[in-house]
Design a protein around this motif. Structure first.
Motif, short mmCIF file in Angstrom:
data_model
loop_
_atom_site.label_atom_id
_atom_site.label_comp_id
_atom_site.label_asym_id
_atom_site.label_seq_id
_atom_site.Cartn_x
_atom_site.Cartn_y
_atom_site.Cartn_z
N ASP A 80 61.12 37.53 36.54
CA ASP A 80 60.24 37.13 37.64
C ASP A 80 61.09 36.89 38.89
OD1 ASP A 80 57.42 35.93 38.42
OD2 ASP A 80 58.94 34.54 39.17
N ILE A 81 60.78 37.59 39.97
CA ILE A 81 61.62 37.54 41.17
C ILE A 81 61.62 36.14 41.79
CG2 ILE A 81 61.82 38.38 43.55
CD1 ILE A 81 61.04 41.12 42.59
N LYS A 82 60.48 35.50 41.81
CA LYS A 82 60.41 34.19 42.46
C LYS A 82 61.15 33.11 41.69
CE LYS A 82 56.19 34.50 45.24
NZ LYS A 82 54.85 33.89 45.49
N SER A 83 60.91 33.04 40.39
CA SER A 83 61.47 31.94 39.60
C SER A 83 62.80 32.27 38.94
CB SER A 83 60.47 31.52 38.51
OG SER A 83 60.33 32.56 37.54
N GLY A 84 63.08 33.56 38.76
CA GLY A 84 64.30 33.97 38.06
C GLY A 84 64.16 33.90 36.55
N LYS A 85 62.96 33.60 36.06
CA LYS A 85 62.75 33.48 34.62
C LYS A 85 62.72 34.86 33.97
CE LYS A 85 59.45 31.77 31.18
NZ LYS A 85 58.12 31.11 30.97
N VAL A 86 63.41 34.99 32.85
CA VAL A 86 63.35 36.23 32.09
C VAL A 86 62.05 36.26 31.29
CG1 VAL A 86 64.45 37.65 30.31
CG2 VAL A 86 65.86 36.36 31.92
N LEU A 87 61.20 37.22 31.59
CA LEU A 87 59.89 37.32 30.95
C LEU A 87 59.93 38.16 29.68
CD1 LEU A 87 57.78 38.04 34.17
CD2 LEU A 87 58.27 35.82 33.12
N TYR A 88 60.84 39.13 29.65
CA TYR A 88 60.88 40.07 28.53
C TYR A 88 62.28 40.66 28.43
CZ TYR A 88 59.91 44.23 25.70
OH TYR A 88 59.93 45.20 24.74
N SER A 89 62.76 40.89 27.22
CA SER A 89 64.05 41.56 27.03
C SER A 89 64.05 42.30 25.70
CB SER A 89 65.21 40.56 27.09
OG SER A 89 65.17 39.68 25.98
N ARG A 90 64.79 43.41 25.68
CA ARG A 90 64.98 44.17 24.44
C ARG A 90 66.31 44.93 24.52
NH1 ARG A 90 61.61 41.41 22.66
NH2 ARG A 90 59.86 41.92 21.27
N GLY A 91 67.05 44.92 23.41
CA GLY A 91 68.26 45.71 23.31
C GLY A 91 67.93 47.15 22.97
N PHE A 92 68.79 48.06 23.41
CA PHE A 92 68.59 49.48 23.10
C PHE A 92 69.89 50.23 23.34
CE2 PHE A 92 67.81 49.07 27.61
CZ PHE A 92 68.23 50.26 28.20
N SER A 93 69.94 51.45 22.91
CA SER A 93 71.05 52.35 23.20
C SER A 93 70.47 53.62 23.80
CB SER A 93 71.86 52.65 21.94
OG SER A 93 72.47 51.46 21.44
N THR A 94 71.32 54.51 24.28
CA THR A 94 70.83 55.69 25.00
C THR A 94 71.55 56.95 24.56
OG1 THR A 94 72.42 55.52 26.82
CG2 THR A 94 70.36 54.27 27.03
N ILE A 95 70.90 58.09 24.81
CA ILE A 95 71.54 59.37 24.57
C ILE A 95 72.70 59.55 25.54
CG2 ILE A 95 71.22 61.88 24.57
CD1 ILE A 95 68.34 61.41 23.72
N PHE A 96 72.52 59.11 26.79
CA PHE A 96 73.61 59.19 27.76
C PHE A 96 74.84 58.46 27.24
CE2 PHE A 96 76.28 57.30 30.97
CZ PHE A 96 76.60 58.39 31.78
N GLY A 97 74.63 57.26 26.71
CA GLY A 97 75.75 56.48 26.21
C GLY A 97 76.51 57.19 25.12
N GLU A 98 75.79 57.88 24.27
CA GLU A 98 76.45 58.64 23.20
C GLU A 98 77.14 59.87 23.76
OE1 GLU A 98 74.83 60.62 19.13
OE2 GLU A 98 74.47 58.48 19.44
N TRP A 99 76.45 60.59 24.66
CA TRP A 99 77.04 61.79 25.26
C TRP A 99 78.31 61.45 26.02
CZ3 TRP A 99 77.69 62.70 30.57
CH2 TRP A 99 78.20 63.97 30.88
N SER A 100 78.37 60.30 26.66
CA SER A 100 79.53 59.95 27.49
C SER A 100 80.80 59.82 26.68
CB SER A 100 79.26 58.65 28.28
OG SER A 100 79.14 57.55 27.40
N SER A 101 80.67 59.76 25.34
CA SER A 101 81.86 59.68 24.49
C SER A 101 82.31 61.05 23.99
CB SER A 101 81.58 58.77 23.28
OG SER A 101 80.66 59.38 22.39
#
Length: 474
Positions: A80-101
């Protein structure tokens, strides 16, 4: 198309399947931020493509909106931009991240499509992408402000091209883990075949612990857009097929690696079913699959080892489990470092007293834990030569399946006499490396084509089930 009409449609499907979802408070809409992730081995960049409201309400639990599992190379935070509260979060990985190796990333710059989905907020938010550093800690690498009321937010979608098929419906999506099985490479005449295969593989998944014990926490849906040609592309053999999702073999030069890099096509189809996780079935006989944590997994649906492929690759996508094998060639290029992996089932064992799965280890178990590694490695070298020769000669898939069966039998025989056969410890050889990384048990679905997850992997899976089913933390 408004969310309520689709939800009513899905409830009708559930009723047809003999299940009535529980009445729930209205869920927020589902927002999706599509963006470009580009760069090379030395750096990366992000750019917004579009923001849209998907046709269906948010499929997840509003009771567990913050991800505390510490999984993934990346994490999305909606703040939330006004309060700075984290409303939602999720971990993930990406194809880019794998390709970059890969080696290609050392000389080439590429762009990949990516998306993050989150419950539609009431006020403007800042969507932040975080990346894990060499210490294992997350820091912000990019952010984009999203106003749900902005004029350029896409709020109307075309009619669903195909209807989702209810495979297993155990209740309202808000209280369940929603798995969507997509088909790619199925013609209109093969839709019955797709549905039957999706049902068979879903049934198998729920015979494997801990999915078996938690089966009631899942809904499973299936959907496939028909294609004019049967099967997906396998460029290394000169086979090129147009398919709705663009799934193909030979990703990053690995003949058995199956992914799609057409994220927009994937998300634009998947949005017409409730989902948090996706497994793509390719209508092919050739052994292959892939899985990216928090993105999707794939499996060759017609292969003799489809049951194993479905579960193994889903382990990557669903729970961020590491590969525990190390003798098969992979596209990934090692940098020689042995940093502690974030995956729950692999360790660099820098401090045995602080082993991440120490609670599973019985007193007196040596760390590292001895196992017949030399004999296994010797056999594996011969097996990999035979496997490469079969592919090079384009031999019938039945011969490859027979080789896999013989290899598993040899491993079972070798391990059967090992003193630590059923122990939990730290067995050297994991994460594509023969030395320096360790796995929890001698054998596991993430190590070879056996049939069960080790106890540490089972715990890792259960943690994610709890997160997405909204189970309170104890």
């Amino acid at each position: 198309m408004q969310p309520i009409s689709i939800r009513s449609f899905l409830c009708a499907l559930a009723l047809a399947a003999g299940v009535l979802p529980a009445v729930q408070a209205a869920q927020p809409a589902t927002m999706r931020l599509d963006y470009q992730h580009s760069g090379n081995a030395l750096g990366e960049h992000y750019a917004v493509e579009r923001v849209l409201v998907e046709p269906l309400p948010w499929p997840g639990s509003m009771a567990r909106t913050i991800d505390d599992s510490n999984r993934g190379v990346n994490m999305v935070e909606v703040v939330d931009i006004k309060s700075g509260k984290v409303l939602y979060s999720r971990g993930f990985s990406t194809i880019f991240g794998e390709w970059s190796s890969t080696d290609e990333a050392k000389t080439t710059t590429r762009a990949f499509q990516e998306s993050v989905r989150f419950p539609q907020p009431e006020q403007p938010v800042r969507v932040r992408i975080l990346k894990r550093d060499e210490r294992g800690l997350f820091s912000v690498v990019w952010s984009a402000d999203v106003d749900p009321k902005a004029q350029d937010v896409i709020r109307s979608q075309p009619p669903a091209p195909v209807k989702p098929i209810p495979i297993r419906v155990n209740g309202d999506s808000a209280d369940k883990v929603d798995l969507l099985i997509l088909g790619d490479g199925y013609t209109a005449a093969e839709m019955a075949k797709f549905e039957a295969t999706a049902r068979k593989l879903a049934d198998h998944l729920f015979t494997v612990s801990p999915f078996r014990e938690r089966a009631k926490d899942f809904n499973v849906w299936a959907m496939a857009a028909p294609t004019s040609e049967s099967g997906v592309s396998r460029p290394s053999t000169g086979v090129h097929h147009a398919s709705p999702l663009g799934t193909r073999y030979d990703i990053f030069g690995s003949e058995r690696y199956v992914l799609t890099t057409d994220n927009r096509a994937l998300r634009d189809l998947a949005q017409y079913a409730p989902y948090e996780f996706i497994e793509i079935l390719v209508n092919n006989d050739t052994y292959g699959g892939g899985g990216i944590f928090g993105q999707f997994s794939t499996a060759a649906a017609n292969n003799d080892w489809a049951n194993y492929l479905f579960v193994h690759e889903f382990g990557h996508h669903f729970a961020g489990l590491a590969d525990e094998y190390y003798t098969s060639p992979v596209a990934y290029q090692s940098n020689g470092e042995r940093q502690e992996p974030w995956e729950p089932n692999a360790t660099a064992l820098r401090d045995p007293a602080r082993l991440k799965w120490r609670s599973h280890v019985k007193t007196g178990t040596p760390l590292p834990t001895p196992w017949p590694k030399q004999a296994y490695d010797s056999h594996a070298r011969e097996y990999q030569k035979a496997r490469a020769a079969l592919r090079a000669q384009n031999r019938p898939e039945s011969e490859m399946s027979a080789l896999f069966k013989a290899d598993l039998a040899r491993t079972e025989q070798l391990f059967s006499a090992a003193p630590q056969r059923h122990a939990v410890g730290a067995f050297e050889g994991a994460n594509y490396e023969s030395t320096g990384f360790y796995r929890p048990e001698m054998q596991c679905i993430m190590f070879d084509r056996s049939q069960t997850f080790c106890s540490v992997c089972r715990d890792g899976i259960s943690t994610i089930i709890d997160l997405y089913a909204g189970t309170p933390k104890h």
